[in-house]
Each structure stands twice: as structure tokens, then as C-alpha cells.
Design a protein around this motif. Structure first.
Motif, PDB file in Angstrom:
ATOM      1  N   GLU A 143       0.841  -1.207   0.000  1.00 33.16           N
ATOM      2  CA  GLU A 143       0.000   0.000   0.000  1.00 33.16           C
ATOM      3  C   GLU A 143       0.877   1.260   0.000  1.00 33.16           C
ATOM      4  O   GLU A 143       0.587   2.232  -0.696  1.00 33.16           O
ATOM      5  N   HIS A 177      -8.221   7.352  -6.281  1.00 33.40           N
ATOM      6  CA  HIS A 177      -7.685   6.123  -5.698  1.00 33.40           C
ATOM      7  C   HIS A 177      -6.455   6.389  -4.824  1.00 33.40           C
ATOM      8  O   HIS A 177      -6.207   5.648  -3.866  1.00 33.40           O
ATOM      9  N   THR A 195      -6.100   5.068  -1.156  1.00 36.36           N
ATOM     10  CA  THR A 195      -4.939   4.254  -0.784  1.00 36.36           C
ATOM     11  C   THR A 195      -4.285   4.783   0.491  1.00 36.36           C
ATOM     12  O   THR A 195      -3.844   4.014   1.346  1.00 36.36           O
ATOM     13  N   HIS A 222      -6.199   3.400   3.097  1.00 34.13           N
ATOM     14  CA  HIS A 222      -5.932   1.967   3.283  1.00 34.13           C
ATOM     15  C   HIS A 222      -4.715   1.766   4.185  1.00 34.13           C
ATOM     16  O   HIS A 222      -4.700   0.873   5.024  1.00 34.13           O
ATOM     17  N   GLU A 228      -4.474  -3.721  -8.531  1.00 37.36           N
ATOM     18  CA  GLU A 228      -5.723  -3.975  -7.807  1.00 37.36           C
ATOM     19  C   GLU A 228      -5.915  -5.467  -7.537  1.00 37.36           C
ATOM     20  O   GLU A 228      -6.284  -5.864  -6.437  1.00 37.36           O
ATOM     21  N   GLU A 266      -3.835  -6.747  -4.759  1.00 44.54           N
ATOM     22  CA  GLU A 266      -4.386  -6.364  -3.450  1.00 44.54           C
ATOM     23  C   GLU A 266      -5.640  -7.165  -3.124  1.00 44.54           C
ATOM     24  O   GLU A 266      -5.864  -7.554  -1.977  1.00 44.54           O
ATOM     25  N   GLU A 278     -10.925  -1.725  -3.229  1.00 42.87           N
ATOM     26  CA  GLU A 278     -10.055  -2.215  -4.317  1.00 42.87           C
ATOM     27  C   GLU A 278     -10.913  -2.807  -5.436  1.00 42.87           C
ATOM     28  O   GLU A 278     -10.639  -2.596  -6.625  1.00 42.87           O
TER      29      GLU A 278
END
Lengths: 167, 167
Positions: free
Chosen positions: B26, B52, B56, B59, B114, B117, B147
Motif C-alpha cells: 500500500e 484512488h 490508498t 488503506h 488492484e 491487493e 479495491e
């Protein structure tokens, strides 16, 4: 591909580049699965990997058919992505000191491989269709479906391996 | 992890190892997305990558919360898989000589990220549940869902970029 020239001029070049990438990846997986079969401890997982090794050999042949249909010679380009995924799998597996935990780690590694292939085949199929190469798309779709099935089977195997590892 | 010692003794060790791997991944993606935003030519794709990037960063924070809930210090292990996926993305992008084809290549690269992940979060969630760490599983599931949404959005963006590239 050249270091100082931009060799990808159009979508057809990009498609062929990606095809060479998955061809390299499938061949590396054929070389790697026997080691995973050796390491796997549950007979169910060993059998699953053996079945997938046979499928993967067939995937290599289908990719070769796609090259032929598309009128280009089958060739590879080094694929740092699959090299990295396989290196990570080797490193983790060599670090595990319990056979049920090892199976869980091997399944996770195999699923990372499957997902890499799923994304690449998804992309290749979309590009082939846009390029009007429906025959190539059909062959690539057969590989995609088998990768998806393999991933689902691994998810089921994961449950029993984790249960044993946690027990 | 040690080169001559087997540091992963049980499922909890394996879970923490994989958590350190996704934490590294990440963070690398946070570092890589700005370059992809720069390279992207369509404003829609630039905006998609920008959104995104914000997700992220979030995340990363959620993974830090999982470390905390699980009672271990947040830490990374080098993840050769994401390193390879990002290296491949860089190599392909630098080899493309057409802005619409470049967008198609960037989207394919982002989808490979993606999918990496998605597979790792899927595994982590299954392991967290088996370990009875439902709170960790819930947080990881929030990342997984974002994701998956990002991957679906990229599939839609891919269609319009390929149409422009083939036109």
C-alpha cells in the motif's frame, strides 16, 4: 523492448507485448508448480496443484495458438510481475515451520499467481475484441475461465488447511 | 524474516507476515500513483487515479489500525510481488508512443495492482476470521471492497480508452 526507442506504437503492439508477457508467465508457472507439489503436505492440495500443472501446460499451447492466429511468432518478454510473485512465494514458503501453515502459505501464493493471470487475461480479451480478433479472444477466455476455477478451488482448499493449522 | 531460521511458526505469524507485506505494498502504491497521474492523458483517468490515491492513503491507515488491534507494531516486509508489478508497469509505460495506447497500458497496470491487493486482502480476511480477529477482518474488508470498486471502475475506463486508441 528497446531501452531508448518507444516500440509500442499502437494497440496491436500493446496486445502482442502483453501476450508475450503472459506467455513468459505461463511458462514460469509450469516450471514452478512441480516445486509447489513437492512442498505441499495435504494430498488434496498436491492433487489440486498437479491438475493445475496439466491445465497450465495447455494454457501455454493456447497462447501459442493465439500467436499463430494473430500472425506473429510466439515469443516471451521478461515479466517482472510474475518473477516477483514467484520469488515472494519461495521466500515465504522457506520461512514456514509447520506443515499446515505451509499449505496455507502455498495456497495464498498460488492465489496471487491466479489473480495475476486473471487480470492479464481479462485485459487481453478486451483488447483482442477491440482489435476484431474474436478467435484470439475465445482462446484466451478458455484460459481465463480455468484460472478462475482454479482460484475458487484454492479458496475452498484454504478453508480446510487453515482449520487444520489453527486447530 | 531470517534467512536460516524458520520464523513463521503458526497461523498468527503468517497473518502478521502477510499484513506487513500488504502494508509495504500500500505504501509503495501511494508513492507510485502520483507518477501514474502525471503520465495519464485522459482527464477521466487522471481523476480516477487521484481518487484512488486518496483511498490508498486511507488503506495505509486502516492497515495500521489492524496492526494496533492485533497488538503488534506496524512494520513492513519487502514485497517482491508488488515491486515486480510496479517495475513492469514502469517498463511498459516508458515504451509506449501514443497517448491513448499509454492510457490503456496504465489502466492494465493499475488493474494488475488492484488484483494483487484483492487476492491479498481476500487471504488476510479469511485468516483473520479463523484467528477470531473479526475486528481486523472488518477493517480489511473495507479496503477489499474499495479495491474491487477501483478495479471495476478501471474496466469501464478501459473501454473508452481502447476505443480512442483503436479509432
Amino acid at each position: 523492448m528497446g531501452l531508448f526507442t518507444k516500440d509500442i506504437k499502437n494497440m496491436d503492439d500493446l496486445f502482442i507485448h502483453q501476450l508475450k508477457d503472459i506467455y513468459y508467465a505461463e511458462k514460469r508457472i509450469v516450471g514452478t508448480l512441480p516445486k509447489m507439489i513437492d512442498k505441499a503436505t495435504s494430498s488434496e492440495l498436491k492433487q489440486g496443484f498437479e491438475k493445475h500443472l496439466n491445465q497450465t501446460k495447455n494454457h501455454v499451447k493456447r497462447v501459442e495458438q493465439v500467436f499463430e492466429l494473430h500472425g506473429v511468432a510466439a515469443d516471451t518478454v521478461t515479466c517482472p510481475a510474475i518473477d516477483g510473485i514467484i520469488r515472494e512465494a519461495d521466500e515465504v514458503a522457506s520461512d514456514v515451520d509447520n506443515k499446515n501453515v505451509l499449505d496455507a502459505a502455498l495456497i495464498a501464493a498460488a492465489q496471487a499467481v491466479e489473480h495475476y493471470e486473471i487480470t492479464r487475461y481479462g485485459t487481453l480479451i478486451a483488447w483482442a475484441k477491440e482489435l476484431g480478433a474474436e478467435d484470439c479472444a475465445d482462446l484466451l477466455d478458455q484460459n481465463l475461465e480455468e484460472e478462475k476455477e482454479a482460484d475458487e478451488k484454492l479458496t475452498r482448499l484454504a478453508e480446510s488447511s487453515i482449520n487444520r493449522a489453527v486447530a
